[in-house]
Write an enzyme that holds these catalytic residues in place. Structure first.
Site, PDB file in Angstrom:
ATOM      1  CG  LEU A  77      -1.905  -1.277   1.132  1.00 27.45           C
ATOM      2  CD1 LEU A  77      -2.852  -1.271   2.320  1.00 27.45           C
ATOM      3  CD2 LEU A  77      -2.684  -1.366  -0.167  1.00 27.45           C
ATOM      4  CB  CYS A  78       4.479   1.882  -0.274  1.00 29.28           C
ATOM      5  SG  CYS A  78       5.160   1.851   1.372  1.00 29.28           S
ATOM      6  CG  HIS A  79       1.084   6.767  -1.867  1.00 27.24           C
ATOM      7  ND1 HIS A  79       0.815   6.506  -0.538  1.00 27.24           N
ATOM      8  CD2 HIS A  79      -0.101   7.131  -2.419  1.00 27.24           C
ATOM      9  CE1 HIS A  79      -0.474   6.714  -0.307  1.00 27.24           C
ATOM     10  NE2 HIS A  79      -1.053   7.094  -1.421  1.00 27.24           N
ATOM     11  CG  MET A 115       6.623   2.316   4.677  1.00 24.03           C
ATOM     12  SD  MET A 115       6.854   1.481   6.273  1.00 24.03           S
ATOM     13  CE  MET A 115       7.442  -0.126   5.769  1.00 24.03           C
ATOM     14  CD  GLU A 116       9.605   5.125   0.367  1.00 21.56           C
ATOM     15  OE1 GLU A 116       9.256   5.474   1.527  1.00 21.56           O
ATOM     16  OE2 GLU A 116       8.779   4.879  -0.527  1.00 21.56           O
ATOM     17  CG  ASP A 130      23.535 -13.426  -0.041  1.00 20.59           C
ATOM     18  OD1 ASP A 130      23.307 -14.653  -0.018  1.00 20.59           O
ATOM     19  OD2 ASP A 130      23.954 -12.839  -1.053  1.00 20.59           O
TER      20      ASP A 130
END
Lengths: 160, 160, 160, 160, 160, 160
Positions: A77-79, A115-116, A130
């Site tokens: 739901l992020c723009h 969020m970024e 990793d």
């Protein structure tokens, strides 16, 4: 209160990408952090990597920056947001056998970039996992969280 | 020993996507976990979401599955892997105000799926953060790590 | 001078996506070019393709336009940019058995679109290689470079 | 001969992703190269970057590896291929003020990896351009081509 | 009239991403719809899914929102657009054994969001097909079309 | 019967990417179709495009092939599949003012390619809409469905 504070859902409880069309374009900044805890020997190997055996943190930094640009593809739901700056810093915490990652993300836009910043930090830490997992499968990612947020209607916020 | 245990680097310390062409295609499985800690009120909202206000965990599950398929785009030295199964389970931990996420990833391939499971768990937890951040910016992602790994030359591994 | 002219690195030499938040949104344009050299027979086949055997250049043009939109995913420190125009022209150079590609990219934004134009040209030429490689593996991509750039603080620039 | 040697087109001249379902899965390898020519001062800056001002080539290497995994998204008629190895080497050519890039790509699959190697080399060179363009807009990418190819029905091929 | 009304082609018939740099940034909205027709038993299963067997429509809604953000990657000549809102509604049409999907997309930008709304609706319906195909391969997607469009020079448009 | 025929959900009704690890790799093929209905004048323009004004169908074909490769990114519970062939045919239906699209997708893999064929057909039709929408906003996509499916345990299936 009848409205859910979960703003990503409408009155019927259906998910939507919330309307930000009426919000003004302002400078926005978010800072997120997180760390990965490992064995002392693993930390030594990564730290030495800067000089000659392979630059783990340099690669994790690039992965973080590239990951920040994919945030709206990963988080439903992020723009989509045109990031204007992303910076990634690592700090080696010898005492706790950990590497700390701090990401600053900025935009001039209609919604924040928390969020970024958080996605970039997560991708950085996963990339470190990793690259060192062949010798240390038990590494653990901890304390991925928002440190600070500026811009927009809700103003300045800082974690305690 | 002259070879670095950081297998993602060659003898000169240059990063590469390591050769797995000679490894045999075997069934491989990885289980990863992680959790997000929040305020009690936030947890209550998300838990209630299952019934009527919006299905936060259902959306986080889809984000996790979709994220697992993007792992090799996000983690620079990961091989592209054709996943044959991804399952995501959530457990609400009332005592700690936390939601735990466990992801199982499987493939029949030449290399393991640890990163796919870890990436999916991270994306699930980030998605929960996104959906509840309007009321609880201080949520914190903790303990993202590998629980178990099967298949391939290194055999079965379990976290302590 | 103590600052590196490599602006993609900060004072400590760490890569970052440089801050463009303070730059103003202006109309920006970049023109890039490049060419692919091949056997005379290959060039004839591609040229004829326009009429009936298959439209190599039409497909390369679409690949270029689509590639331009992925620039910030491919080039690690590029900002995401909302392109407002992309045009791709091919010119058949019979004398040198070559196909020349020229891409014009435009935006109204905070940073230039040189990389978008260069990436599009590269993808166009790689696509031509792909489509003709079954008969001519020795084709060679040459002279991929910026021709012109307009807009932003640095003003108008033209290649010699 | 009535069939076009442009195998990406069918008998009516329509593009298709050609059938490789009947080809056997064999080890395949491709080596591609290319170089970017620049001013002597730019080359010196990049070369010094290895020590302290910023690791341009390390970043270009990661971009190349990540780019190789996106090949089938960029080149319209390429098949998706599970790469089993990608290695990227740079050589500084002081005499010509150039940086040469050589990429080796490998798979065990039904079709070759020439495009993966060529795409990776192009992305590496474009990334170098991006990182040094602030001081040298006239840099030029040259001689992107296939050096060698092994595996599959057509056997071993080497450029002259 | 000498100009083609197919605006995606220039005077020579070559495709381009048309120039929208001179268009002003205005609020734009598009509404698209479509439906998928199925057996009565399939519709019953999906409808019941809301309660306990699996939330088909919740997943299709997320797929639609995520798909809307990929529109410019899928549709070659579409401009990348920063969506400011996406909402997806489903309506069960018992009489026709169908599920109807309606998507509203909005932006503040230089070009319209019709393709974003139509792409989202298509992805929603394809996702429903995917989730129910094990029992009903004959499902059919019908009537995917634009219902309404607002903003920009061409003004308000409504389907008959 | 206690198991839901909605195989994308487990016993608790939670979505998962179903396990195909035990299925054998066999040749699989799917054929999907769909059509877009438009005004007679729009159809004439597109049909003429083949000769001189712009090749709408050539571009839609490329979009379909590229879209087929993104299926597992768009449809949440789809497995990533290495397509071995994709072919796209258009048929102009003058009587109904429609363009029909038929896509054949093939793989040698553990699960079918119905979604790849259906997604490709949808993207082709959406691309036609995009290119002609400036003159005909009322175009309508109809009858997107599976025609045929071969390979795997469920054997050969044909639409009535």
């Amino acid at each position: 209160m009848t409205t859910s504070p979960l703003t990503h859902f409408d009155a019927e409880g259906q998910a939507h990408m919330v309307d930000v069309g009426n919000k003004s374009e302002t400078a926005r900044r978010a800072v997120a952090t997180g760390r990965i805890v490992m064995q002392a020997a693993t930390l030594a190997m990564i730290r030495d990597g800067h000089s000659k055996k392979g630059d783990v943190l340099g690669i994790a930094r690039i992965a973080a920056i590239q990951g920040s640009k994919r945030t709206s593809e990963l988080i439903p739901l992020c723009h989509p947001i045109p990031l204007t700056r992303v910076a990634v810093a690592f700090r080696i915490d010898e005492g706790n056998h950990a590497i700390e990652c701090e990401v600053t993300a900025e935009t001039v836009g209609r919604t924040g970039v928390e969020m970024e910043a958080l996605t970039a930090a997560s991708v950085a830490l996963l990339t470190i996992y990793d690259m060192a997992k062949a010798t240390d499968r038990g590494m653990c990612i901890e304390a991925v969280r928002l440190l600070e947020k500026e811009g927009g209607k809700s103003g300045h916020w800082k974690a305690d």
